[in-house]
Structure formats: structure tokens, C-alpha cells
Scaffold this motif. Structure first.
Motif, PDB file in Angstrom:
ATOM      1  N   ASN A 127       3.078  41.428  15.562  1.00 42.17           N
ATOM      2  CA  ASN A 127       2.267  40.208  15.541  1.00 42.17           C
ATOM      3  C   ASN A 127       2.743  39.145  16.519  1.00 42.17           C
ATOM      4  OD1 ASN A 127       4.539  39.473  14.137  1.00 42.17           O
ATOM      5  ND2 ASN A 127       3.496  39.068  12.222  1.00 42.17           N
ATOM      6  N   ALA A 128       3.666  39.508  17.400  1.00 42.44           N
ATOM      7  CA  ALA A 128       4.111  38.575  18.433  1.00 42.44           C
ATOM      8  C   ALA A 128       4.564  39.371  19.644  1.00 42.44           C
ATOM      9  CB  ALA A 128       5.257  37.706  17.913  1.00 42.44           C
ATOM     10  N   ALA A 145      -4.200  41.738  24.073  1.00 45.86           N
ATOM     11  CA  ALA A 145      -3.403  41.105  23.023  1.00 45.86           C
ATOM     12  C   ALA A 145      -4.183  39.983  22.350  1.00 45.86           C
ATOM     13  CB  ALA A 145      -2.091  40.573  23.608  1.00 45.86           C
ATOM     14  N   VAL A 146      -4.906  39.209  23.129  1.00 49.49           N
ATOM     15  CA  VAL A 146      -5.731  38.139  22.565  1.00 49.49           C
ATOM     16  C   VAL A 146      -6.831  38.742  21.684  1.00 49.49           C
ATOM     17  CG1 VAL A 146      -7.393  36.329  23.137  1.00 49.49           C
ATOM     18  CG2 VAL A 146      -5.225  36.468  24.376  1.00 49.49           C
ATOM     19  N   MET A 147      -7.469  39.805  22.176  1.00 50.49           N
ATOM     20  CA  MET A 147      -8.542  40.450  21.408  1.00 50.49           C
ATOM     21  C   MET A 147      -8.033  41.022  20.091  1.00 50.49           C
ATOM     22  SD  MET A 147     -10.610  42.292  24.539  1.00 50.49           S
ATOM     23  CE  MET A 147     -11.335  43.485  23.464  1.00 50.49           C
ATOM     24  N   LEU A 148      -6.788  41.497  20.083  1.00 53.80           N
ATOM     25  CA  LEU A 148      -6.209  42.041  18.861  1.00 53.80           C
ATOM     26  C   LEU A 148      -5.677  40.940  17.949  1.00 53.80           C
ATOM     27  CD1 LEU A 148      -4.327  45.135  20.300  1.00 53.80           C
ATOM     28  CD2 LEU A 148      -6.347  45.159  18.831  1.00 53.80           C
ATOM     29  N   LEU A 160      -0.489  37.114  16.496  1.00 54.41           N
ATOM     30  CA  LEU A 160      -0.122  35.800  15.993  1.00 54.41           C
ATOM     31  C   LEU A 160       0.459  34.903  17.078  1.00 54.41           C
ATOM     32  CD1 LEU A 160       0.261  33.998  13.477  1.00 54.41           C
ATOM     33  CD2 LEU A 160       2.517  35.019  13.230  1.00 54.41           C
ATOM     34  N   PHE A 161       1.320  35.454  17.914  1.00 54.35           N
ATOM     35  CA  PHE A 161       1.980  34.647  18.932  1.00 54.35           C
ATOM     36  C   PHE A 161       2.062  35.450  20.221  1.00 54.35           C
ATOM     37  CE2 PHE A 161       5.808  33.128  21.155  1.00 54.35           C
ATOM     38  CZ  PHE A 161       5.437  31.809  21.323  1.00 54.35           C
ATOM     39  N   LEU A 162       1.603  34.864  21.284  1.00 57.11           N
ATOM     40  CA  LEU A 162       1.615  35.509  22.585  1.00 57.11           C
ATOM     41  C   LEU A 162       2.224  34.542  23.579  1.00 57.11           C
ATOM     42  CD1 LEU A 162       0.720  37.924  24.335  1.00 57.11           C
ATOM     43  CD2 LEU A 162      -1.491  36.821  24.559  1.00 57.11           C
ATOM     44  N   GLN A 163       3.217  35.022  24.321  1.00 59.72           N
ATOM     45  CA  GLN A 163       3.903  34.163  25.275  1.00 59.72           C
ATOM     46  C   GLN A 163       4.118  34.912  26.587  1.00 59.72           C
ATOM     47  OE1 GLN A 163       7.217  31.545  24.079  1.00 59.72           O
ATOM     48  NE2 GLN A 163       8.458  32.912  25.310  1.00 59.72           N
ATOM     49  N   VAL A 164       3.969  34.196  27.693  1.00 60.02           N
ATOM     50  CA  VAL A 164       4.263  34.732  29.012  1.00 60.02           C
ATOM     51  C   VAL A 164       5.503  34.016  29.520  1.00 60.02           C
ATOM     52  CG1 VAL A 164       3.476  34.882  31.401  1.00 60.02           C
ATOM     53  CG2 VAL A 164       1.855  35.263  29.534  1.00 60.02           C
ATOM     54  N   ASN A 165       6.493  34.807  29.962  1.00 59.84           N
ATOM     55  CA  ASN A 165       7.700  34.259  30.559  1.00 59.84           C
ATOM     56  C   ASN A 165       7.630  34.439  32.061  1.00 59.84           C
ATOM     57  OD1 ASN A 165       8.848  33.680  28.062  1.00 59.84           O
ATOM     58  ND2 ASN A 165       9.801  35.680  27.910  1.00 59.84           N
ATOM     59  N   ASP A 183      -7.217  29.036  29.380  1.00 55.32           N
ATOM     60  CA  ASP A 183      -8.232  29.309  28.373  1.00 55.32           C
ATOM     61  C   ASP A 183      -7.831  30.429  27.414  1.00 55.32           C
ATOM     62  OD1 ASP A 183      -9.972  27.338  29.382  1.00 55.32           O
ATOM     63  OD2 ASP A 183     -10.692  28.727  30.927  1.00 55.32           O
ATOM     64  N   LEU A 184      -6.605  30.872  27.498  1.00 48.42           N
ATOM     65  CA  LEU A 184      -6.109  31.914  26.598  1.00 48.42           C
ATOM     66  C   LEU A 184      -5.208  31.291  25.542  1.00 48.42           C
ATOM     67  CD1 LEU A 184      -5.168  34.663  29.236  1.00 48.42           C
ATOM     68  CD2 LEU A 184      -7.188  34.605  27.765  1.00 48.42           C
ATOM     69  N   PRO A 185      -5.228  31.814  24.328  1.00 43.84           N
ATOM     70  CA  PRO A 185      -4.378  31.258  23.268  1.00 43.84           C
ATOM     71  C   PRO A 185      -2.945  31.797  23.378  1.00 43.84           C
ATOM     72  CG  PRO A 185      -5.722  33.024  22.390  1.00 43.84           C
ATOM     73  CD  PRO A 185      -6.136  32.846  23.824  1.00 43.84           C
ATOM     74  N   LEU A 186      -2.232  31.282  24.377  1.00 43.00           N
ATOM     75  CA  LEU A 186      -0.864  31.719  24.590  1.00 43.00           C
ATOM     76  C   LEU A 186      -0.053  30.589  25.189  1.00 43.00           C
ATOM     77  CD1 LEU A 186      -0.585  32.228  27.890  1.00 43.00           C
ATOM     78  CD2 LEU A 186      -1.821  34.300  27.319  1.00 43.00           C
ATOM     79  N   ASP A 187       1.250  30.776  25.178  1.00 43.19           N
ATOM     80  CA  ASP A 187       2.170  29.830  25.796  1.00 43.19           C
ATOM     81  C   ASP A 187       2.714  30.443  27.072  1.00 43.19           C
ATOM     82  OD1 ASP A 187       1.951  28.045  23.677  1.00 43.19           O
ATOM     83  OD2 ASP A 187       3.657  28.895  22.607  1.00 43.19           O
TER      84      ASP A 187
END
Length: 124
Positions: free
Chosen positions: A30-31, A65-68, A71-76, A97-101
Motif C-alpha cells: 500500500n505504499a 500505481a495511482v489507478m491501483l 495509499l502512499f506514492l512517492q517519487v525520489n 496532477d497525480l496524488p503523490l509526493d
């Protein structure tokens, strides 16, 4: 299925993740942290040292990942002078526009004379 376990996370370069992500989600993932240091295809191939892995596969991973609904998605993104510091606004635009950090990470030399990136890529 372990009692008290709230988060199952993975940090990855994302190369094989498109294929594995649905099964990982089913298993409880979930992350996710995805390493992405450039949005330029030629630079991407230089970093991963493989042809054909394609930057588009990283974009596919993020969208999947967004479609699935992870819970938490992050790009480093490791910021490197002379390599990708000119792409920071591109990263912001790409992900706005994506739900990520997006986390911009400081480039740290491996020692006082040579960086980890230089050692890995045979540069001096």
C-alpha cells in the motif's frame, strides 16, 4: 495478514514494477517509493545503463500505481549539478496532477573526491 501490520511498502527503481505491481497490491502493498532522477530518455538510459528500459515505463508505473489506489506514492529524485538540476520544474509539472509526493534528495559525494554516481558510472 499479520496482526498490527499497517503498511507494506517497497522502494524500487521501477524497472520490473509494471509487471509485478498488480500482484504486489493484491498481497497487501500500500505504499511505494520510486527512484526517478531524470525525465529525459537519454539521461535515463545513461543512469540505468541499459537500453530499452525506457523512461515511459516509469510513467506507466506511476499511473498504474495511482489507478491501483496505493495509499502512499512517492517519487525520489536525486538532484545532480550539471545533470538534472534543470529538470526540477519539469518534475513538478509532470507530477502536479497525480496524488503523490516528489522528494528532491541532496546529491551526496561518496567521498571527498569522487561521488557514488561517478564511481558507478566510471567517471572521474
Amino acid at each position: 495478514k499479520l496482526e498490527g501490520l499497517k503498511t507494506i511498502a517497497v522502494t524500487t527503481n521501477g524497472i520490473n514494477l509494471t509487471r509485478l505491481l498488480p500482484r504486489l497490491k493484491e498481497a497487501g502493498l500500500n505504499a511505494i517509493n520510486i527512484s526517478l532522477d531524470t525525465l529525459v530518455p537519454a539521461k535515463f538510459e545513461f543512469i540505468v545503463r541499459r537500453k530499452g528500459t525506457g523512461l515511459s515505463s516509469k510513467a506507466t508505473v506511476l499511473i498504474l500505481a495511482v489507478m491501483l489506489c496505493l495509499l502512499f506514492l512517492q517519487v525520489n529524485c536525486v538532484v545532480m549539478r550539471g545533470f538534472n538540476e534543470d529538470e526540477l520544474l519539469g518534475f513538478v509539472d509532470f507530477t502536479k496532477d497525480l496524488p503523490l509526493d516528489v522528494r528532491f534528495i541532496e546529491y551526496m559525494p561518496f567521498d571527498g573526491k569522487q561521488s557514488c554516481f561517478e564511481i558507478l558510472h566510471g567517471m572521474e
